[in-house]
Design a protein around this motif. Structure first.
Motif, PDB file in Angstrom:
ATOM      1  N   ASN A  73      10.683  -5.308   1.254  1.00  0.00           N
ATOM      2  CA  ASN A  73      11.347  -5.275   2.669  1.00  0.00           C
ATOM      3  C   ASN A  73      11.111  -4.013   3.222  1.00  0.00           C
ATOM      4  O   ASN A  73      10.677  -3.027   2.392  1.00  0.00           O
ATOM      5  CB  ASN A  73      12.866  -5.185   2.510  1.00  0.00           C
ATOM      6  N   GLY A  74      10.793  -4.044   4.679  1.00  0.00           N
ATOM      7  CA  GLY A  74      10.575  -2.615   5.486  1.00  0.00           C
ATOM      8  C   GLY A  74      10.664  -3.182   6.796  1.00  0.00           C
ATOM      9  O   GLY A  74      11.121  -4.061   7.341  1.00  0.00           O
ATOM     10  N   SER A  75      10.144  -2.004   7.845  1.00  0.00           N
ATOM     11  CA  SER A  75      10.162  -2.359   9.078  1.00  0.00           C
ATOM     12  C   SER A  75       8.990  -3.078   9.411  1.00  0.00           C
ATOM     13  O   SER A  75       8.105  -3.075   8.931  1.00  0.00           O
ATOM     14  CB  SER A  75      10.429  -1.065   9.853  1.00  0.00           C
ATOM     15  N   ASP A  76       9.107  -3.568  10.695  1.00  0.00           N
ATOM     16  CA  ASP A  76       7.778  -4.526  11.466  1.00  0.00           C
ATOM     17  C   ASP A  76       6.500  -3.469  11.346  1.00  0.00           C
ATOM     18  O   ASP A  76       5.578  -4.007  10.944  1.00  0.00           O
ATOM     19  CB  ASP A  76       8.038  -4.631  12.976  1.00  0.00           C
ATOM     20  N   SER A  77       6.711  -2.297  11.919  1.00  0.00           N
ATOM     21  CA  SER A  77       5.567  -1.299  12.018  1.00  0.00           C
ATOM     22  C   SER A  77       5.156  -1.011  10.794  1.00  0.00           C
ATOM     23  O   SER A  77       3.710  -0.764  10.657  1.00  0.00           O
ATOM     24  CB  SER A  77       5.632  -0.105  13.062  1.00  0.00           C
ATOM     25  N   GLU A  78       6.152  -0.663   9.856  1.00  0.00           N
ATOM     26  CA  GLU A  78       5.592   0.089   8.710  1.00  0.00           C
ATOM     27  C   GLU A  78       4.866  -1.069   7.831  1.00  0.00           C
ATOM     28  O   GLU A  78       3.752  -0.722   7.368  1.00  0.00           O
ATOM     29  CB  GLU A  78       7.035   0.192   7.780  1.00  0.00           C
ATOM     30  N   LEU A  79       5.370  -2.472   7.795  1.00  0.00           N
ATOM     31  CA  LEU A  79       4.807  -3.463   7.149  1.00  0.00           C
ATOM     32  C   LEU A  79       3.242  -3.899   7.498  1.00  0.00           C
ATOM     33  O   LEU A  79       2.448  -4.227   6.884  1.00  0.00           O
ATOM     34  CB  LEU A  79       5.588  -4.608   6.639  1.00  0.00           C
ATOM     35  N   ALA A  80       3.491  -4.034   8.995  1.00  0.00           N
ATOM     36  CA  ALA A  80       2.398  -4.503   9.606  1.00  0.00           C
ATOM     37  C   ALA A  80       1.072  -3.577   9.438  1.00  0.00           C
ATOM     38  O   ALA A  80      -0.051  -3.826   9.203  1.00  0.00           O
ATOM     39  CB  ALA A  80       2.338  -4.653  11.307  1.00  0.00           C
ATOM     40  N   ASN A  81       1.329  -2.232   9.560  1.00  0.00           N
ATOM     41  CA  ASN A  81       0.275  -1.010   9.350  1.00  0.00           C
ATOM     42  C   ASN A  81      -0.039  -1.289   7.995  1.00  0.00           C
ATOM     43  O   ASN A  81      -1.234  -0.882   7.718  1.00  0.00           O
ATOM     44  CB  ASN A  81       0.857   0.228   9.754  1.00  0.00           C
ATOM     45  N   GLN A  82       0.713  -1.111   6.760  1.00  0.00           N
ATOM     46  CA  GLN A  82       0.738  -1.313   5.473  1.00  0.00           C
ATOM     47  C   GLN A  82      -0.452  -2.456   5.308  1.00  0.00           C
ATOM     48  O   GLN A  82      -1.737  -2.484   4.426  1.00  0.00           O
ATOM     49  CB  GLN A  82       1.729  -1.554   4.614  1.00  0.00           C
ATOM     50  N   ILE A  83      -0.310  -3.715   5.931  1.00  0.00           N
ATOM     51  CA  ILE A  83      -1.233  -4.856   5.647  1.00  0.00           C
ATOM     52  C   ILE A  83      -2.633  -4.616   6.170  1.00  0.00           C
ATOM     53  O   ILE A  83      -3.515  -4.932   5.552  1.00  0.00           O
ATOM     54  CB  ILE A  83      -0.505  -6.231   6.412  1.00  0.00           C
ATOM     55  N   VAL A  84      -2.406  -4.004   7.609  1.00  0.00           N
ATOM     56  CA  VAL A  84      -3.818  -3.789   8.058  1.00  0.00           C
ATOM     57  C   VAL A  84      -4.570  -2.625   7.117  1.00  0.00           C
ATOM     58  O   VAL A  84      -5.865  -2.815   6.984  1.00  0.00           O
ATOM     59  CB  VAL A  84      -3.707  -2.987   9.498  1.00  0.00           C
ATOM     60  N   GLN A  85      -3.973  -1.551   6.621  1.00  0.00           N
ATOM     61  CA  GLN A  85      -4.547  -0.603   5.657  1.00  0.00           C
ATOM     62  C   GLN A  85      -5.133  -1.223   4.312  1.00  0.00           C
ATOM     63  O   GLN A  85      -5.951  -1.011   3.824  1.00  0.00           O
ATOM     64  CB  GLN A  85      -3.561   0.536   5.257  1.00  0.00           C
ATOM     65  N   GLU A  86      -4.149  -2.364   3.948  1.00  0.00           N
ATOM     66  CA  GLU A  86      -4.786  -3.045   2.456  1.00  0.00           C
ATOM     67  C   GLU A  86      -5.679  -3.968   2.806  1.00  0.00           C
ATOM     68  O   GLU A  86      -6.439  -4.458   1.930  1.00  0.00           O
ATOM     69  CB  GLU A  86      -3.394  -3.797   1.974  1.00  0.00           C
ATOM     70  N   GLY A  87      -5.813  -4.570   3.954  1.00  0.00           N
ATOM     71  CA  GLY A  87      -6.845  -5.515   4.247  1.00  0.00           C
ATOM     72  C   GLY A  87      -6.769  -6.815   3.226  1.00  0.00           C
ATOM     73  O   GLY A  87      -5.815  -7.274   3.081  1.00  0.00           O
ATOM     74  N   SER A  88      -7.887  -7.250   3.040  1.00  0.00           N
ATOM     75  CA  SER A  88      -8.154  -8.362   1.779  1.00  0.00           C
ATOM     76  C   SER A  88      -7.398  -8.147   0.790  1.00  0.00           C
ATOM     77  O   SER A  88      -7.302  -9.187  -0.276  1.00  0.00           O
ATOM     78  CB  SER A  88      -9.486  -8.784   2.062  1.00  0.00           C
ATOM     79  N   ALA A  89      -7.219  -7.034   0.295  1.00  0.00           N
ATOM     80  CA  ALA A  89      -6.648  -6.707  -0.971  1.00  0.00           C
ATOM     81  C   ALA A  89      -5.025  -6.698  -1.094  1.00  0.00           C
ATOM     82  O   ALA A  89      -4.455  -6.275  -1.979  1.00  0.00           O
ATOM     83  CB  ALA A  89      -7.251  -5.257  -1.221  1.00  0.00           C
ATOM     84  N   SER A  90      -4.537  -6.867  -0.104  1.00  0.00           N
ATOM     85  CA  SER A  90      -3.317  -6.832   0.352  1.00  0.00           C
ATOM     86  C   SER A  90      -2.317  -7.952  -1.056  1.00  0.00           C
ATOM     87  O   SER A  90      -2.947  -8.891  -0.908  1.00  0.00           O
ATOM     88  CB  SER A  90      -2.662  -7.269   1.406  1.00  0.00           C
ATOM     89  N   PRO A  91      -1.465  -7.539  -1.554  1.00  0.00           N
ATOM     90  CA  PRO A  91      -0.849  -8.452  -2.393  1.00  0.00           C
ATOM     91  C   PRO A  91       0.172  -9.367  -1.852  1.00  0.00           C
ATOM     92  O   PRO A  91       0.670 -10.534  -2.275  1.00  0.00           O
ATOM     93  CB  PRO A  91       0.075  -7.449  -3.084  1.00  0.00           C
ATOM     94  N   ALA A  92       0.228  -9.415  -0.395  1.00  0.00           N
ATOM     95  CA  ALA A  92       1.177 -10.152   0.397  1.00  0.00           C
ATOM     96  C   ALA A  92       0.538 -11.546   0.629  1.00  0.00           C
ATOM     97  O   ALA A  92      -0.373 -11.783   0.793  1.00  0.00           O
ATOM     98  CB  ALA A  92       1.487  -9.373   1.840  1.00  0.00           C
ATOM     99  N   ASP A  93       1.549 -12.420   0.341  1.00  0.00           N
ATOM    100  CA  ASP A  93       1.347 -14.018   0.668  1.00  0.00           C
ATOM    101  C   ASP A  93       1.684 -14.431   2.103  1.00  0.00           C
ATOM    102  O   ASP A  93       0.994 -15.034   2.990  1.00  0.00           O
ATOM    103  CB  ASP A  93       1.790 -14.761  -0.294  1.00  0.00           C
ATOM    104  N   VAL A  94       2.879 -13.938   2.357  1.00  0.00           N
ATOM    105  CA  VAL A  94       3.595 -14.009   3.820  1.00  0.00           C
ATOM    106  C   VAL A  94       3.969 -13.061   4.393  1.00  0.00           C
ATOM    107  O   VAL A  94       4.473 -12.043   3.660  1.00  0.00           O
ATOM    108  CB  VAL A  94       4.865 -15.051   3.459  1.00  0.00           C
TER     109      VAL A  94
END
Length: 348
Positions: A73-94
């Motif tokens: 869980n996190g905020s919109d901007s926090e998680l969006a920017n985290q995904i962008v930084q993680e790129g294809s290595a992100s552990p997120a599925d959804v």
């Protein structure tokens, strides 16, 4: 419901592979569509939606499919920017958001897979991205909360844009640092243009009281500290459904007339192109917008609007179709541009 959900899971799995997204080089371990055992294991959801709501979706999905859902869980901007930084290595599925600019940012960075067409088909076009890479899962309306003991309904501003006028100096509040208000500003940009939005924000800097959090804006209006505040509708309805201690002295005003102040913000959901369990991720998103998933939203305590599967919203809410919201493609709302404009105006 279990039989329905498993059918949905198998359909989502097949569509994902046929679309080619789970068979991409970023996800070489995806199972074949005719292997029903592929919808197993777990998925990680980066969640900026209400935690209680998403937990209810996750629990129901797990009960029906056996797929474990791990929430971060996190905020919109926090998680969006985290995904962008993680790129294809992100552990997120959804990725689930409260407002669309966050999920649009991830989409603009080419990090989302196409949503299964069967999932898109149950969501009206105005509540999903034109790219087909994310879909609406819920919605919330912009409102003006006001204290009738300080200002009468007849004296309220006609438009959100009027709040830049010097006559409203010291008479309204908002929470400029939050993703909610920034999404509202993005609607001003979309409907009025960037120059008009910049002028409006300059007026806001002079006129408005900045308060951290929409709930606190409502509390200040309720306590008589300020006549009006710009928030989303559900804060008021949640409090009204409880003790009403933070809203009992207030009323809501809906601007209507396709005004920027009638903006309806779409909460988004998308599947990461790099998902290690794309079939289950697509199935989870399909569940969220299914009748069963939207019923969880309708009967829950978040008081957000349903947007899919022809499920009516909570009966306490005025009908979404009657709010007179401006027509805005949610995928065009530009979060970074809004942050720049608000920073230039001295609001961030």
């Amino acid at each position: 419901m279990k039989r329905f959900s498993r059918a949905l899971v198998i359909a989502a799995s097949s569509a994902t592979v046929l679309a080619g997204c789970s068979a991409s080089p970023t996800n070489p371990s995806a199972a074949s569509p005719d292997d029903s055992s592929q919808v197993t294991g777990s998925i990680t959801v980066y969640n900026a939606q209400h935690e209680e709501l998403t937990q209810a979706w996750a629990d129901a999905f797990t009960a029906d499919t056996g797929v474990e859902v791990v929430l971060r869980n996190g905020s919109d901007s926090e998680l969006a920017n985290q995904i962008v930084q993680e790129g294809s290595a992100s552990p997120a599925d959804v990725f689930l958001t409260e407002n669309s600019p966050g999920v649009s940012l991830v989409d603009q960075n080419n990090l989302l897979a196409p949503v299964d067409q069967s999932t898109l088909d149950v969501v009206p076009a105005q509540y999903r991205a034109g790219s087909g890479n994310w879909t609406g899962i819920a919605a919330r309306s912009t409102v003006l909360v006001y204290n009738p003991s300080l200002i009468s309904e007849a004296d309220l501003p006609v438009s959100l844009m009027d709040l830049q006028d010097p006559k409203w100096q010291g008479k309204w509040a908002a929470s400029p640092g939050g993703a909610d208000f920034q999404a509202i500003v993005s609607a001003v940009v979309a409907t009025e243009g960037a120059d008009a939005a910049a002028t409006w924000l300059t007026g806001m800097k002079t006129n408005a009281t900045a308060i951290q959090g929409n709930s606190n804006v409502m509390k200040a209006v309720n306590a008589g500290q300020i006549p009006m505040g710009v928030i989303y509708h559900y804060y008021w309805y949640i409090d009204q459904a409880g003790t009403a201690e933070n809203s009992g002295n207030t009323k809501l005003h809906y601007f209507g007339n396709e005004d920027p102040g009638a903006f309806v913000s779409v909460s988004g959901g998308g599947v990461l192109a790099s998902s290690r369990n794309a079939p289950a991720a697509q199935a989870f998103l399909a569940y969220v917008v299914s009748k069963a998933g939207q019923d969880v939203l309708r009967t829950g305590s978040s008081f957000e609007y349903t947007v899919a599967s022809d499920v009516a919203a909570n009966a306490a809410l005025p009908p979404l179709a009657g709010l007179g919201a401006p027509t805005i493609d949610p995928s065009t709302l530009n979060g970074p541009e809004v942050v720049d404009l608000m920073t230039s105006a001295g609001l961030l």
